[in-house]
Design an enzyme around this catalytic site. Structure first.
Site, mmCIF file in Angstrom:
data_model
loop_
_atom_site.group_PDB
_atom_site.id
_atom_site.type_symbol
_atom_site.label_atom_id
_atom_site.label_comp_id
_atom_site.label_asym_id
_atom_site.label_seq_id
_atom_site.Cartn_x
_atom_site.Cartn_y
_atom_site.Cartn_z
ATOM 1 C CG ASP A 1 -2.161 0.881 1.012
ATOM 2 O OD1 ASP A 1 -2.012 2.063 0.632
ATOM 3 O OD2 ASP A 1 -3.272 0.372 1.198
ATOM 4 C CE LYS B 1 -14.293 -2.887 -1.084
ATOM 5 N NZ LYS B 1 -14.466 -3.157 0.347
#
Length: 354
Positions: free
Chosen positions: A235, A300
């Site tokens: 990340d 999602k």
């Protein structure tokens, strides 16, 4: 006994209706689905005798995506005073039960009934045992009473081995204070949902390696570290210092969609906010190229046609792996801790044991 009652996340009643209707059509069970928006429940009303029993017999609950819990039965209206006698009379034609769960809906009205259910369960349990309707036997059917109000209850039955792991499908997980974010509960719930508890030592061992794509601040990394794994956190954002201090985490500032490990790892986990089709491509690459043995990934959901999109992507994954001639088990569930998303678990079945 001819209605299939299902709990779900509020707002996903339509997805439950679409999913169960598709299965019923495939199995040739006639009926119709209905679900009031934001009610946290849906029903499939069968138009033929034994339809609900056949649906539950042909389907595995853990293969359903949006229902949190299910039971077949019917509604019973209760008096204000002697509810237990009315329930006992209704249960005469039911089998002897091996367990009893009192459930409420995941709504404000349902939460208000929780106290009533806790108080009512003790005398009801004693009365059922005295009448010979309830014994301690996990092999027998489970009696599921879903209270819509103090005067109305859905009296249902389900196999203990083919229904939710917890009442209402809601796990009682405690948020660890040292975890960097509440998202950690999603991955912990996924372990319970997809991996039998007796296999945790073997499949979630402290000699394993894991990768967390889109890791910051480390909610999912925390679960891997908790199991003792060596973790590579990918990340561009910061990681919680408490995780870095364990010495088990390597933090690489990189794009989770392009970075790949030099050597295969045991686990890949990913909870990146991205269009589900792109995340599906990521899954196909990691499992298809053997970059990991198992994965837990969140997809999602779009605003509309949510069940149709999930079904399309799951079918796509299955076709992709089949075309590559590799064996991958695919499971998908909207977990209690999921919001506008579903959680997928994938496992390569054709790799040599570690």
């Amino acid at each position: 006994m001819n209605t299939l009652f299902m709990h779900c996340r509020p707002g996903f009643e339509g997805e439950v209706c679409a999913e169960i209707s598709e299965h019923a059509a495939r199995l040739g069970v006639a009926g119709y689905a209905k679900g009031k928006p934001q009610s946290a429940s849906a029903e499939f009303v069968c138009s033929e005798e034994g339809g609900a029993e056949r649906l539950m017999g042909e389907l595995r609950f853990n293969q359903l995506i949006f229902p949190r819990q299910w039971a077949r039965g019917g509604y019973v209206e209760l008096p204000e005073s002697d509810r237990i006698s009315v329930l006992l009379a209704q249960l005469v034609d039911f089998p002897v039960f091996g367990s009893l769960w009192l459930e409420v809906l995941d709504s404000n009205e349902g939460k208000e009934l929780s106290t009533f259910c806790r108080k009512f369960e003790v005398p009801l349990r004693k009365a059922l045992e005295k009448a010979g309707r309830l014994v301690d036997d996990p092999g027998r059917p489970r009696l599921l009473l879903t209270f819509i109000s103090g005067r109305r209850v859905f009296v249902g039955v389900a196999s203990a081995s083919n229904s939710a792991l917890w009442p209402m499908g809601i796990p009682r997980l405690k948020f660890p204070r040292e975890a960097p974010s509440r998202s950690t509960l999603k991955l912990e719930e996924a372990w319970h949902q997809f991996i039998p508890r007796e296999q945790w030592e073997q499949r979630l061992g402290d000699d394993m390696t894991g990768v967390d794509l889109g890791a910051s601040p480390g909610g999912w990394t925390y679960q891997l570290v908790r199991r003792g794994m060596l973790v590579t956190a990918i990340d561009n954002g910061p990681m919680a210092e408490s995780l870095m201090d364990t010495g088990l985490v390597q933090h690489l500032m990189a794009d989770g969609f392009t970075w790949q490990p030099k050597h295969p790892v045991d686990w890949m986990v990913c909870d990146i906010v991205e269009k589900p089709a792109r995340t599906t491509s990521l899954i196909e690459t990691w499992l298809g190229e053997g970059l990991c043995r198992e994965a837990v990934v969140n997809l999602k959901l779009p605003m509309k046609q949510r069940y149709a999109e999930v079904r399309r992507l799951l079918d796509r994954m299955e076709a992709t792996f089949k075309a590559r001639k590799i064996r991958v088990s695919i499971a998908c569930k909207q977990l209690y801790h999921d919001r506008e998303e579903v959680t997928c678990h994938l496992r390569r079945l054709d790799l040599k044991p570690r």
